[in-house]
Design an enzyme around this catalytic site. Sequence first.
Site, PDB file in Angstrom:
ATOM      1  N   SER A  96       0.820  -1.216   0.000  1.00 36.74           N
ATOM      2  CA  SER A  96       0.000   0.000   0.000  1.00 36.74           C
ATOM      3  C   SER A  96       0.854   1.267   0.000  1.00 36.74           C
ATOM      4  O   SER A  96       2.040   1.242   0.338  1.00 36.74           O
ATOM      5  CB  SER A  96      -0.908   0.031   1.231  1.00 36.74           C
ATOM      6  OG  SER A  96      -1.654  -1.159   1.320  1.00 36.74           O
TER       7      SER A  96
HETATM    8  N1  SAH Z   1      -0.669  -5.002   3.942  1.00 37.97           N
HETATM    9  C1  SAH Z   1       0.082  -5.366   2.756  1.00 37.97           C
HETATM   10  C2  SAH Z   1      -0.600  -4.985   1.469  1.00 37.97           C
HETATM   11  C3  SAH Z   1      -1.842  -5.684   1.291  1.00 37.97           C
HETATM   12  S1  SAH Z   1      -2.403  -5.989  -0.348  1.00 37.97           S
HETATM   13  C4  SAH Z   1       1.483  -4.802   2.790  1.00 37.97           C
HETATM   14  O1  SAH Z   1       1.836  -4.072   3.719  1.00 37.97           O
HETATM   15  O2  SAH Z   1       2.252  -5.117   1.882  1.00 37.97           O
HETATM   16  C5  SAH Z   1      -3.767  -6.988   0.173  1.00 37.97           C
HETATM   17  C6  SAH Z   1      -3.388  -8.388   0.561  1.00 37.97           C
HETATM   18  O3  SAH Z   1      -4.566  -9.005   1.067  1.00 37.97           O
HETATM   19  C7  SAH Z   1      -2.925  -9.238  -0.615  1.00 37.97           C
HETATM   20  O4  SAH Z   1      -1.686  -9.800  -0.359  1.00 37.97           O
HETATM   21  C8  SAH Z   1      -4.018 -10.295  -0.734  1.00 37.97           C
HETATM   22  O5  SAH Z   1      -3.555 -11.553  -1.166  1.00 37.97           O
HETATM   23  C9  SAH Z   1      -4.542 -10.353   0.682  1.00 37.97           C
HETATM   24  N2  SAH Z   1      -5.896 -10.914   0.827  1.00 37.97           N
HETATM   25  C10 SAH Z   1      -6.942 -10.805  -0.017  1.00 37.97           C
HETATM   26  N3  SAH Z   1      -8.000 -11.461   0.480  1.00 37.97           N
HETATM   27  C11 SAH Z   1      -7.616 -11.998   1.665  1.00 37.97           C
HETATM   28  C12 SAH Z   1      -8.267 -12.803   2.645  1.00 37.97           C
HETATM   29  N4  SAH Z   1      -9.538 -13.197   2.524  1.00 37.97           N
HETATM   30  N5  SAH Z   1      -7.568 -13.162   3.740  1.00 37.97           N
HETATM   31  C13 SAH Z   1      -6.267 -12.795   3.902  1.00 37.97           C
HETATM   32  N6  SAH Z   1      -5.602 -12.048   2.997  1.00 37.97           N
HETATM   33  C14 SAH Z   1      -6.263 -11.654   1.889  1.00 37.97           C
END
Ligand code: SAH
Length: 228
Positions: free
Chosen positions: A77
């Site tokens: 992000s």
């Molecule tokens: N917080 C992260 C960025 C998140 S991008 C950082 O600091 O880099 C969003 C992430 O959520 C992705 O990696 C995606 O695979 C994950 N995601 C999507 N749906 C999800 C779910 N149901 N449970 C856990 N993770 C999930």
Amino acid sequence: MPVEGHWRIEMSDQSQMIRDIEREVAYTRQMIGRSVLSESVMNAIRQVPREAFVPETERCFAYDNGPLPIGCGQTISQPYIVALMTDLLEVGDDAVVLEVGTGSGYQAAVLSRVVKQVYSVEIIETLSIQATATLQKLGYHNVSCQCVDGYLGWSEHAPYDGILVTAAAVEIPTPLIEQLKPGGRLVIPVGPPYDYQDLIVVEKSQTGEVREKMVLGVAFVPLTRSGK
Ligand code: SAH
């Protein structure tokens, strides 16, 4: 600047990123209800080396105030959003928090400098393994990761003082509200996938009542469901 016929690409610098975050916070102060973020959050942002959480090909952009690809179609992000979401949790150094969407592990690392213990869940195994290794290598020992569907939270360690969801949900997952302590806050982008969403702060009162507050328009990758 071209140097001897070559383009010199310099690593964007962290102090510039800090200034960019501070400026964006000031621009958006009316929506986010604060004109500066807490010192503990800004210190955490200063301490965590973002370049260690991005792929090598993106390293020279590591301190740009924007999202970057991390593989598997996912993104790390924007630093302003990471700082803002951490601040909106309003948690202290004795807090236990859950993050849904480990991704690169960067947000978890920032949280780990602010609170006592971070639990973070990720649905994509490759990312979960990679983030666990990065966090381990850099010594963020108060972060525990697990590869599961975060819609269901992580009930084993609940209730949490704060829950931060870093993927966009169509609706607020009920299990996450259940796993929040009275007096706790859930920060989550809610809205349609691949579009703009509302960043929402959900507050659970001491008596268990739930109140939602819309903070800002954001654009996150979708919260997916295993087997759906
Ligand atoms: N917080 C992260 C960025 C998140 S991008 C950082 O600091 O880099 C969003 C992430 O959520 C992705 O990696 C995606 O695979 C994950 N995601 C999507 N749906 C999800 C779910 N149901 N449970 C856990 N993770 C999930």
